[in-house]
Write a protein that holds these residues in place. Structure first.
Motif, PDB file in Angstrom:
ATOM      1  N   GLY A  59     -19.486  35.760 -27.928  1.00 44.28           N
ATOM      2  CA  GLY A  59     -19.985  37.064 -27.524  1.00 44.28           C
ATOM      3  C   GLY A  59     -18.883  38.076 -27.280  1.00 44.28           C
ATOM      4  O   GLY A  59     -19.119  39.291 -27.320  1.00 44.28           O
ATOM      5  N   TYR A  60     -17.661  37.562 -27.054  1.00 38.30           N
ATOM      6  CA  TYR A  60     -16.511  38.449 -26.843  1.00 38.30           C
ATOM      7  C   TYR A  60     -16.262  39.335 -28.059  1.00 38.30           C
ATOM      8  O   TYR A  60     -15.783  40.468 -27.921  1.00 38.30           O
ATOM      9  CB  TYR A  60     -15.273  37.611 -26.537  1.00 38.30           C
ATOM     10  CG  TYR A  60     -14.045  38.417 -26.175  1.00 38.30           C
ATOM     11  CD1 TYR A  60     -13.823  38.851 -24.868  1.00 38.30           C
ATOM     12  CD2 TYR A  60     -13.100  38.751 -27.142  1.00 38.30           C
ATOM     13  CE1 TYR A  60     -12.691  39.586 -24.534  1.00 38.30           C
ATOM     14  CE2 TYR A  60     -11.971  39.484 -26.819  1.00 38.30           C
ATOM     15  CZ  TYR A  60     -11.772  39.903 -25.516  1.00 38.30           C
ATOM     16  OH  TYR A  60     -10.654  40.636 -25.184  1.00 38.30           O
ATOM     17  N   ASP A  61     -16.587  38.817 -29.255  1.00 38.23           N
ATOM     18  CA  ASP A  61     -16.360  39.605 -30.477  1.00 38.23           C
ATOM     19  C   ASP A  61     -16.964  40.997 -30.365  1.00 38.23           C
ATOM     20  O   ASP A  61     -16.289  42.010 -30.556  1.00 38.23           O
ATOM     21  CB  ASP A  61     -16.977  38.890 -31.682  1.00 38.23           C
ATOM     22  CG  ASP A  61     -16.017  37.924 -32.347  1.00 38.23           C
ATOM     23  OD1 ASP A  61     -14.961  37.638 -31.772  1.00 38.23           O
ATOM     24  OD2 ASP A  61     -16.341  37.449 -33.449  1.00 38.23           O
ATOM     25  N   ALA A  62     -18.276  41.039 -30.099  1.00 37.83           N
ATOM     26  CA  ALA A  62     -18.986  42.316 -30.110  1.00 37.83           C
ATOM     27  C   ALA A  62     -18.689  43.145 -28.879  1.00 37.83           C
ATOM     28  O   ALA A  62     -18.639  44.376 -28.945  1.00 37.83           O
ATOM     29  CB  ALA A  62     -20.485  42.083 -30.241  1.00 37.83           C
ATOM     30  N   ARG A  63     -18.495  42.481 -27.732  1.00 41.00           N
ATOM     31  CA  ARG A  63     -18.287  43.222 -26.493  1.00 41.00           C
ATOM     32  C   ARG A  63     -16.891  43.841 -26.409  1.00 41.00           C
ATOM     33  O   ARG A  63     -16.731  44.940 -25.884  1.00 41.00           O
ATOM     34  CB  ARG A  63     -18.536  42.303 -25.296  1.00 41.00           C
ATOM     35  CG  ARG A  63     -19.979  41.780 -25.220  1.00 41.00           C
ATOM     36  CD  ARG A  63     -20.145  40.759 -24.098  1.00 41.00           C
ATOM     37  NE  ARG A  63     -20.073  41.390 -22.786  1.00 41.00           N
ATOM     38  CZ  ARG A  63     -21.136  41.886 -22.129  1.00 41.00           C
ATOM     39  NH1 ARG A  63     -22.352  41.840 -22.679  1.00 41.00           N
ATOM     40  NH2 ARG A  63     -20.996  42.419 -20.941  1.00 41.00           N
ATOM     41  N   VAL A  64     -15.891  43.143 -26.922  1.00 39.83           N
ATOM     42  CA  VAL A  64     -14.509  43.614 -26.777  1.00 39.83           C
ATOM     43  C   VAL A  64     -13.690  43.440 -28.059  1.00 39.83           C
ATOM     44  O   VAL A  64     -13.037  44.365 -28.530  1.00 39.83           O
ATOM     45  CB  VAL A  64     -13.792  42.863 -25.619  1.00 39.83           C
ATOM     46  CG1 VAL A  64     -12.362  43.384 -25.450  1.00 39.83           C
ATOM     47  CG2 VAL A  64     -14.559  42.964 -24.314  1.00 39.83           C
ATOM     48  N   ILE A  66     -13.861  42.946 -31.479  1.00 38.29           N
ATOM     49  CA  ILE A  66     -13.887  43.725 -32.719  1.00 38.29           C
ATOM     50  C   ILE A  66     -13.333  45.126 -32.486  1.00 38.29           C
ATOM     51  O   ILE A  66     -12.522  45.633 -33.272  1.00 38.29           O
ATOM     52  CB  ILE A  66     -15.315  43.790 -33.289  1.00 38.29           C
ATOM     53  CG1 ILE A  66     -15.775  42.395 -33.709  1.00 38.29           C
ATOM     54  CG2 ILE A  66     -15.390  44.755 -34.470  1.00 38.29           C
ATOM     55  CD1 ILE A  66     -17.251  42.324 -34.094  1.00 38.29           C
ATOM     56  N   GLY A  67     -13.745  45.740 -31.399  1.00 44.43           N
ATOM     57  CA  GLY A  67     -13.267  47.090 -31.098  1.00 44.43           C
ATOM     58  C   GLY A  67     -11.761  47.146 -30.932  1.00 44.43           C
ATOM     59  O   GLY A  67     -11.099  48.062 -31.439  1.00 44.43           O
ATOM     60  N   LYS A  68     -11.202  46.157 -30.225  1.00 48.30           N
ATOM     61  CA  LYS A  68      -9.750  46.151 -30.012  1.00 48.30           C
ATOM     62  C   LYS A  68      -8.999  45.887 -31.319  1.00 48.30           C
ATOM     63  O   LYS A  68      -7.929  46.457 -31.552  1.00 48.30           O
ATOM     64  CB  LYS A  68      -9.378  45.102 -28.972  1.00 48.30           C
ATOM     65  CG  LYS A  68      -9.935  45.369 -27.570  1.00 48.30           C
ATOM     66  CD  LYS A  68      -9.522  46.747 -27.036  1.00 48.30           C
ATOM     67  CE  LYS A  68      -8.037  46.873 -26.775  1.00 48.30           C
ATOM     68  NZ  LYS A  68      -7.680  48.182 -26.163  1.00 48.30           N
ATOM     69  N   LEU A 243      -7.769  35.069 -38.920  1.00 48.68           N
ATOM     70  CA  LEU A 243      -7.809  35.538 -37.539  1.00 48.68           C
ATOM     71  C   LEU A 243      -9.252  35.715 -37.076  1.00 48.68           C
ATOM     72  O   LEU A 243     -10.152  35.918 -37.883  1.00 48.68           O
ATOM     73  CB  LEU A 243      -7.055  36.862 -37.422  1.00 48.68           C
ATOM     74  CG  LEU A 243      -5.607  36.849 -37.926  1.00 48.68           C
ATOM     75  CD1 LEU A 243      -5.049  38.263 -37.989  1.00 48.68           C
ATOM     76  CD2 LEU A 243      -4.738  35.976 -37.027  1.00 48.68           C
ATOM     77  N   HIS A 244      -9.445  35.654 -35.781  1.00 51.47           N
ATOM     78  CA  HIS A 244     -10.783  35.769 -35.191  1.00 51.47           C
ATOM     79  C   HIS A 244     -10.722  36.758 -34.030  1.00 51.47           C
ATOM     80  O   HIS A 244      -9.885  36.594 -33.134  1.00 51.47           O
ATOM     81  CB  HIS A 244     -11.248  34.408 -34.661  1.00 51.47           C
ATOM     82  CG  HIS A 244     -11.230  33.316 -35.695  1.00 51.47           C
ATOM     83  ND1 HIS A 244     -10.062  32.690 -36.082  1.00 51.47           N
ATOM     84  CD2 HIS A 244     -12.238  32.751 -36.408  1.00 51.47           C
ATOM     85  CE1 HIS A 244     -10.352  31.769 -36.996  1.00 51.47           C
ATOM     86  NE2 HIS A 244     -11.657  31.792 -37.213  1.00 51.47           N
ATOM     87  N   PRO A 245     -11.589  37.766 -34.012  1.00 52.70           N
ATOM     88  CA  PRO A 245     -11.576  38.708 -32.892  1.00 52.70           C
ATOM     89  C   PRO A 245     -11.765  38.048 -31.531  1.00 52.70           C
ATOM     90  O   PRO A 245     -11.242  38.548 -30.528  1.00 52.70           O
ATOM     91  CB  PRO A 245     -12.733  39.658 -33.222  1.00 52.70           C
ATOM     92  CG  PRO A 245     -12.816  39.627 -34.713  1.00 52.70           C
ATOM     93  CD  PRO A 245     -12.514  38.215 -35.082  1.00 52.70           C
ATOM     94  N   GLN A 246     -12.481  36.917 -31.476  1.00 55.96           N
ATOM     95  CA  GLN A 246     -12.653  36.248 -30.183  1.00 55.96           C
ATOM     96  C   GLN A 246     -11.403  35.493 -29.749  1.00 55.96           C
ATOM     97  O   GLN A 246     -11.347  34.976 -28.647  1.00 55.96           O
ATOM     98  CB  GLN A 246     -13.856  35.312 -30.195  1.00 55.96           C
ATOM     99  CG  GLN A 246     -13.845  34.194 -31.203  1.00 55.96           C
ATOM    100  CD  GLN A 246     -15.196  33.495 -31.299  1.00 55.96           C
ATOM    101  OE1 GLN A 246     -15.525  32.657 -30.472  1.00 55.96           O
ATOM    102  NE2 GLN A 246     -15.997  33.866 -32.300  1.00 55.96           N
ATOM    103  N   VAL A 247     -10.394  35.467 -30.629  1.00 57.91           N
ATOM    104  CA  VAL A 247      -9.089  34.892 -30.269  1.00 57.91           C
ATOM    105  C   VAL A 247      -8.051  36.011 -30.196  1.00 57.91           C
ATOM    106  O   VAL A 247      -7.535  36.343 -29.133  1.00 57.91           O
ATOM    107  CB  VAL A 247      -8.649  33.808 -31.265  1.00 57.91           C
ATOM    108  CG1 VAL A 247      -7.280  33.240 -30.865  1.00 57.91           C
ATOM    109  CG2 VAL A 247      -9.680  32.685 -31.331  1.00 57.91           C
ATOM    110  N   SER A 248      -7.756  36.616 -31.346  1.00 61.08           N
ATOM    111  CA  SER A 248      -6.712  37.641 -31.383  1.00 61.08           C
ATOM    112  C   SER A 248      -7.144  38.967 -30.797  1.00 61.08           C
ATOM    113  O   SER A 248      -6.328  39.880 -30.665  1.00 61.08           O
ATOM    114  CB  SER A 248      -6.224  37.838 -32.821  1.00 61.08           C
ATOM    115  OG  SER A 248      -5.447  36.728 -33.221  1.00 61.08           O
ATOM    116  N   GLY A 249      -8.406  39.096 -30.416  1.00 61.76           N
ATOM    117  CA  GLY A 249      -8.853  40.275 -29.684  1.00 61.76           C
ATOM    118  C   GLY A 249      -8.676  40.130 -28.185  1.00 61.76           C
ATOM    119  O   GLY A 249      -8.977  41.058 -27.426  1.00 61.76           O
ATOM    120  N   ARG A 250      -8.187  38.957 -27.738  1.00 63.26           N
ATOM    121  CA  ARG A 250      -7.870  38.750 -26.321  1.00 63.26           C
ATOM    122  C   ARG A 250      -6.548  39.452 -25.991  1.00 63.26           C
ATOM    123  O   ARG A 250      -5.677  39.594 -26.856  1.00 63.26           O
ATOM    124  CB  ARG A 250      -7.761  37.253 -26.021  1.00 63.26           C
ATOM    125  CG  ARG A 250      -9.080  36.495 -26.170  1.00 63.26           C
ATOM    126  CD  ARG A 250      -9.943  36.677 -24.957  1.00 63.26           C
ATOM    127  NE  ARG A 250     -11.240  36.009 -25.100  1.00 63.26           N
ATOM    128  CZ  ARG A 250     -12.168  35.979 -24.134  1.00 63.26           C
ATOM    129  NH1 ARG A 250     -11.923  36.577 -22.975  1.00 63.26           N
ATOM    130  NH2 ARG A 250     -13.314  35.367 -24.325  1.00 63.26           N
TER     131      ARG A 250
END
Length: 294
Positions: A59-64, A66-68, A243-250
């Motif tokens: 769920g982190y993808d959509a909440r934070v 992808i945007g980052k 890469l995955h936004p739920q990883v590299s978007g942290r």
């Protein structure tokens, strides 16, 4: 199913041809993101649908995330390919539409991120068809690139991808240069832009309560990425990122990725391109080689 264990090359594709990169570049960089969202946690384990904390990783993808990631791509003036499961596009339509609006390529990544299974061909092909339908509904496009969910593939799936209009895959790990697959009957298949497993951020930055494993920070990841890139660059290959936004978007990992991409950008002889652009270039060279051999 009977398994043919006859000694032979298990990938029948011809050896990758010599590559000349555009504009005098020595190597290429392919930035690929897998926008799995919750499908990473429910595709192969549907029971996780009732485990909200487990699925909150995705769920982190959509909440934070992808945007980052989109902010980072804009900051560095880079274009990437976002391999998006159909389920993700439908569940998070607004944030996914932002990927396309920012000018990035959309790739096919299945529907529910189920691992392709040769013993379940109907289910595997349905994943492809449903993925196309969802991506066309949300983005209004039909992708030409495919990355296999959970990174698996087999001859029948490769043939189905080509039949469905996919021009390139980015899943195999057996080369540092693009090459063309060979389908049954010795027919040309899709182009492969191979992956280097060292550039899969999931290996270093994802864990969970139910399958805990160590996490690795900057002092491990950044030197590894830089040294692997430098060696690939010296060999004239393509550095393909998984890469995955739920990883590299942290937060911390976002900074690792930014520093790595800045390092690549500091060179003046790296072609940074999307999967579609690399495929276009490969096919142009392929046509030139055929014409010169006539």
């Amino acid at each position: 199913m009977t398994y043919d264990l006859t000694p032979r090359p298990l990938n029948p594709a011809d050896k990758a041809p010599a590559m000349t990169w555009p504009n005098g570049a020595r190597s290429a960089l392919f930035i690929g993101f897998d926008v799995d969202a919750e499908t990473a946690w429910i595709g192969n384990n549907p029971s996780n649908i009732d485990r909200m904390v487990t699925t909150s990783h995705g769920g982190y993808d959509a909440r934070v995330g992808i945007g980052k990631i989109l902010e980072l791509m804009e900051e560095l003036s880079l274009k990437a390919t976002f391999f998006t499961p159909g389920w993700t596009a439908l569940a998070h339509a607004e944030v996914c539409e932002g990927i396309l609006k920012a000018g990035h390529e959309i790739g096919h990544h299945g529907y529910l991120h189920k691992m392709p299974d040769r013993e379940k061909l109907d289910e595997t092909f349905e994943e492809i068809d449903r993925g196309f339908e969802a991506l066309e509904k949300i983005f209004g496009i039909r992708p030409v690139g495919y990355r296999a969910p959970s990174g698996e593939n087999f001859p029948e799936l490769l043939a189905y991808l080509a039949k469905s209009g996919i021009r390139y895959s980015s899943s195999f790990r057996d080369d540092i240069l693009p090459y063309r697959h060979r389908s049954a009957g010795d027919r040309p298949g899709v182009v492969e832009i191979p992956v280097n497993f060292a550039f899969d951020d999931w290996n270093f930055g994802m864990s969970s309560r139910t399958s805990p494993r160590p996490l690795f920070g900057r002092d491990t990841v950044l030197p590894l990425w830089i040294e692997e890139f430098e060696a690939t660059h010296a060999w004239g290959g393509v550095t393909t990122l998984v890469l995955h936004p739920q990883v590299s978007g942290r937060p911390m990992r976002w900074h690792i990725l930014r520093d790595f991409l800045r390092h690549v950008q500091s060179k003046d002889d790296v072609w940074i391109a999307t999967g579609a652009q690399i495929t276009d270039h490969f096919e142009t060279l392929e046509k030139e080689r055929k014409a010169s051999s006539v």
